[in-house]
Design an enzyme around this catalytic site. Structure first.
Site, short mmCIF file in Angstrom:
data_model
loop_
_atom_site.label_atom_id
_atom_site.label_comp_id
_atom_site.label_asym_id
_atom_site.label_seq_id
_atom_site.Cartn_x
_atom_site.Cartn_y
_atom_site.Cartn_z
N LEU A 1 0.81 -1.22 0.00
CA LEU A 1 0.00 0.00 0.00
C LEU A 1 0.85 1.27 0.00
CD1 LEU A 1 -3.01 -1.03 2.26
CD2 LEU A 1 -2.66 -1.38 -0.18
N ASN B 1 7.40 -3.22 3.38
CA ASN B 1 8.52 -2.57 2.66
C ASN B 1 8.16 -1.14 2.27
OD1 ASN B 1 6.69 -3.48 0.73
ND2 ASN B 1 8.25 -3.76 -0.84
N HIS C 1 3.93 -15.65 -3.20
CA HIS C 1 3.86 -15.61 -4.67
C HIS C 1 4.71 -16.68 -5.40
CE1 HIS C 1 7.50 -13.34 -3.90
NE2 HIS C 1 6.86 -12.23 -3.57
N ASN D 1 8.28 -9.65 -10.03
CA ASN D 1 9.21 -10.52 -9.35
C ASN D 1 8.46 -11.30 -8.29
OD1 ASN D 1 11.44 -11.75 -8.36
ND2 ASN D 1 12.31 -9.93 -7.39
N ASP E 1 -0.38 -9.64 -4.38
CA ASP E 1 0.90 -8.94 -4.49
C ASP E 1 0.72 -7.59 -5.20
OD1 ASP E 1 3.55 -8.41 -4.06
OD2 ASP E 1 4.33 -9.78 -5.57
N HIS F 1 2.71 1.28 -9.01
CA HIS F 1 3.82 2.15 -9.39
C HIS F 1 3.26 3.30 -10.19
CE1 HIS F 1 6.97 -0.54 -8.09
NE2 HIS F 1 6.37 -1.54 -8.70
ZN LIG Z 1 7.82 -10.49 -3.01
ZN LIG Z 2 5.13 -8.43 -2.59
#
Ligand SMILES: [Zn+2]
Ligand SMILES: [Zn+2]
Lengths: 333, 438
Positions: B72, B103, B241, B287, B314, B318
């Site tokens: 988020l 992150n 993932h 990724n 996931d 962006h």
């Molecule tokens: Zn990841």
């Molecule tokens: Zn992720």
């Protein structure tokens, strides 16, 4: 769409197919006819470089920008000669000191170029797909002068012209690309171009420098250079980038020369004489020995000459390739 | 997330009531929500006098979907997403709750940072947002973050996602320490020296495009490491993932031995292959990367048989100009909250790989089970979090209409089947698309 009443006289009809289209981004997907068109156009253009006044008016009034995000003196100079011999107005921008190195994005660069109404962009870029990225965003013609580890189509074309000069037709001819295929843009363009012209293609190098999926290209793979030499009629020896050693792909330059070097001893044991090509600049004593590079079967300097002619042909054909201009390009015989 | 449950009862009337957590599948039934709790789910019931009634004929009424993996971006990149816009995007996708990966900038690696997310989510008043804390301080992979304090403040799991936990020792310690708090340790499996510099799946396509590839083994080597460490420690490892057929085999191997391993798969890995990268399409750059058709097939089979427990998005927004660049330099990731349901129905349910009951399990029941979250069921007394979706509705993906600030999706222009019609959190409607005709 109806023409305005005061329409100018219609331009001469474009030449019959094939044409190259708007851009030259790679040799993948080009037809045999398209490639032959370039080679057939390039051959007579060599004569221009033989004259006292090495200039024809073909691209007079056209603007070409050479956009080199990555250093390559050879390719840049070759393009500049080709452009100047066709009388184009040219600007060369190298990345050092330009807005490019000040963090301007490729898309910004594209917008600026488009705003300056240029005709053709020759782009060298460290990122695969960069030429295509630009071509999709501007109306000007884009010529890929090497994008990352993807393609270097004019290099592929000049290699084809060099081989065709010596062999005539390439159908069934056996050409082996030796060295770092994994990181080479020259290799891909060669494979696609050679296959389109009917040649058999092989690659040879340490497996750590060959793509894992190389078989999908429909090429033969030789693990030993001796076997490649025994099979091939021409070797295209790729430059070994010395940083590959640091990156752990090979143990040492010395060992590379011992195992994969194209040496006179190895060539002397071959069942036939082989043409030797190299895209340059060479690491003498690494991928190729001086004896071989300067030897009787080396066509390395022919490649340089052909480079200018092929680039003239590409510029000319992408600029519209009108038959009357072709005559001008040829000039008096 | 709403602090105060909706005061008026809500009756979701006449829909297909589907709750695999209790084996419930009623063709035309009712769900009654009172005081922020499920009062009834199943056969038709009488309508309370003061109830708001939503006609659900032709729609599926299921426990609210839960996304255990999304990004988020707040704090740090509020220009690309905030907790509020992310929570609204979640609601529009039919998710009543999402887990926000840590992150961010700064990294969510302490009690205060976790508390911030909880408060922002409450203000957003859309879907619930559960924070995931970092495994290590600053996600640097060196020192464990304070799991206990973070769990106290509302964290539901720990992960250094965005990066793998490179040190096997740190991963082992995290799995051991997390047992105290009963939370999963979610890892982004990527052996960094093998994946190094890769921009897409390693194979024939990467070779032709001249892009450095990431081999399947980069994921699989770390996946088996983590499974073995879960065996050693008794900890619960959750593998984020998953993208390869090999990983599926390894998870199956681990589960067969009773190891506490759970896993998730994203809609894009269940529907697209590396071919989507052709033409250097940066909206297909992610990724782990999109893999081969054989991988997609194995992942579909794994989500069908439960080897892979959960579908997670996931969701990775962006800014458009970050994706508008050279492929190798473009950031990884796509938005996924608003397309997940449509992609799963289109690629898995419509062709008969999954039933709707399985879809609801993988998107609602299993996420709650695996992460120990409230919800994921319509049992009496459960939180009144409900997804109402139209399984037949066809719609064309238009990123301009997303609630997310992110527009980066490879599904733009594609026609999908299946769309959320109403999303209910704590008994209140947080997303309502009934006005738009099918
Ligand atoms: Zn990841
Ligand atoms: Zn992720």
């Amino acid at each position: 769409m109806s023409a305005p009443a005061t329409a100018p006289p219609t331009a001469p009809a474009p030449p019959a197919a094939p044409s190259l289209g708007k851009d030259l981004l790679g040799l993948e997907g080009l037809t045999r006819a398209q490639i032959e068109l370039v080679l057939d156009t390039a051959a007579p253009l060599r004569a221009v470089s033989e004259r006292a006044i090495k200039k024809v008016p073909t691209l007079r009034g056209q603007t070409v920008v050479n956009l080199f995000f990555e250093a390559s003196t050879r390719t840049r100079v070759s393009f500049e000669f080709a452009e100047k011999r066709l009388s184009a107005d040219t600007v060369s921008i190298a990345s050092a000191g330009s807005s490019v190195s000040k963090g301007e994005t490729l898309v910004d660069t594209a917008r600026n170029l488009e705003a300056m109404k240029i005709d053709t962009v020759v782009i060298r870029h460290g990122s695969s797909g960069a030429a295509r990225f630009l071509a999709e965003r501007i109306d000007s013609t884009v010529i890929n002068a090497g994008d990352g580890t993807h393609e270097h189509p004019t290099q592929g074309l000049l290699d084809l012209l060099t081989l065709r000069d010596r062999f005539g037709a390439l159908d069934g001819r056996r050409v082996c690309i030796v060295g770092d295929v994994l990181h080479s843009r020259v290799a891909r363009s060669n494979v696609f171009g050679l296959q389109a012209l009917g040649a058999e293609v092989a690659v040879c190098g340490p497996r750590s420098l060959l793509p894992n999926a190389v078989d999908a290209l429909g090429v033969k793979v030789f693990d030993r250079v001796e076997a490649a030499i025994e099979w091939a009629e021409a070797l295209n020896v790729l430059r070994l980038q010395l940083e590959r050693m640091q990156a752990g792909y090979i143990p040492s330059v010395r060992e590379y020369n011992r195992v994969f070097g194209v040496t006179r001893e190895r060539l002397e044991r071959a069942p036939r004489d082989l043409l030797i090509l190299h895209p340059g600049p060479m690491n003498r004593g690494v991928e190729i020995d001086s004896d071989v590079a300067d030897g009787p079967h080396s066509v390395i300097l022919d490649q340089v000459t052909n480079g200018v002619a092929v680039r003239m042909a590409v510029l000319y054909l992408l600029a519209g390739g009108r038959p009357d201009l072709a005559e001008a390009a040829r000039g008096p015989a | 997330m709403s602090d105060a449950p909706e005061a008026r009862p809500l009756l979701l009337a006449g829909g297909r009531v589907l709750d695999p957590s209790q084996g419930l599948d009623v063709a035309a039934g009712d769900v009654l929500l009172v005081g922020g709790r499920v009062e009834h789910a199943g056969e038709r019931v009488g309508r309370p006098d003061d109830a708001t009634v939503v006609d659900c004929a032709g729609l599926v009424v299921s426990p609210g979907f839960i996304d255990v993996h999304c990004h988020l971006r707040e704090p740090g990149r509020e220009d690309v997403e905030t907790i509020a816009t992310g929570a609204r995007a979640a609601a529009a996708g039919g998710f009543t709750a999402v887990c926000a990966m840590p992150n961010t900038d700064p990294v969510t690696d302490n009690q205060a940072a976790v508390g911030f997310i909880v408060r922002q989510a409450q203000r957003a008043a859309a879907s619930r947002v559960y924070p995931v804390g970092a495994i290590t301080l600053g996600q640097r992979g060196e020192t464990l973050a304070e799991f206990g304090e973070m769990v106290g403040a509302g964290a539901v799991a720990v992960s250094d996602d965005g990066k793998p936990v490179v040190s096997a020792h740190i991963m082992r310690t995290a799995l051991e320490y997390a047992r105290t708090f009963g939370i999963p340790v979610a890892n982004h499996c990527e052996e960094p020296t093998l994946a190094h510099g890769g921009a897409m799946n390693e194979g024939a396509v990467s070779m032709r495009l001249g892009l450095k590839g990431i081999p399947s083994e980069a994921e699989e080597i770390m996946a088996i490491r983590d499974i073995l460490l879960a065996r050693r420690t008794g900890g619960h490892v959750h593998l984020c993932h998953m993208s390869t057929a090999g990983s599926v085999d390894l998870i199956r191997w681990g589960k067969a031995r009773g190891i506490r391993v759970t896993a998730e798969v994203c809609p894009h890995h269940l529907s697209l292959t590396e071919d989507a990268v052709e033409g250097y399409q940066t909206n297909a750059k992610m990724n782990p990367p999109l893999r081969t058709a054989a991988d997609v097939e194995a992942l579909q089979a794994a989500v069908r048989d439960g080897t892979i427990d959960v579908v997670a998005t996931d969701h990775a927004p962006h800014h458009y100009d970050e994706k508008e660049r050279e492929f190798a330099d473009a950031p990884n990731g796509i938005v996924g909250l608003e397309t997940a349901l449509g992609v799963i129905v289109t690629w898995l349910v419509a062709p008969g790989v999954l039933s709707y009951a399985q879809l609801v399990d993988r998107m609602a029941c299993a996420p709650a089970r695996v992460f120990g979250l409230p919800g994921g069921t319509l049992r009496r007394g459960a939180p009144a979090d409900v997804t109402v979706f139209d399984p037949e509705r066809r719609w064309t993906v238009d990123p301009a209409t997303f609630r997310s600030k992110g527009r980066n999706t490879p599904y733009a222009g594609r026609t999908l089947q299946g769309r959320a019609v109403a999303t209910v959190v704590a008994g209140g409607i947080v997303y309502d698309d009934r006005s738009t005709p099918a």
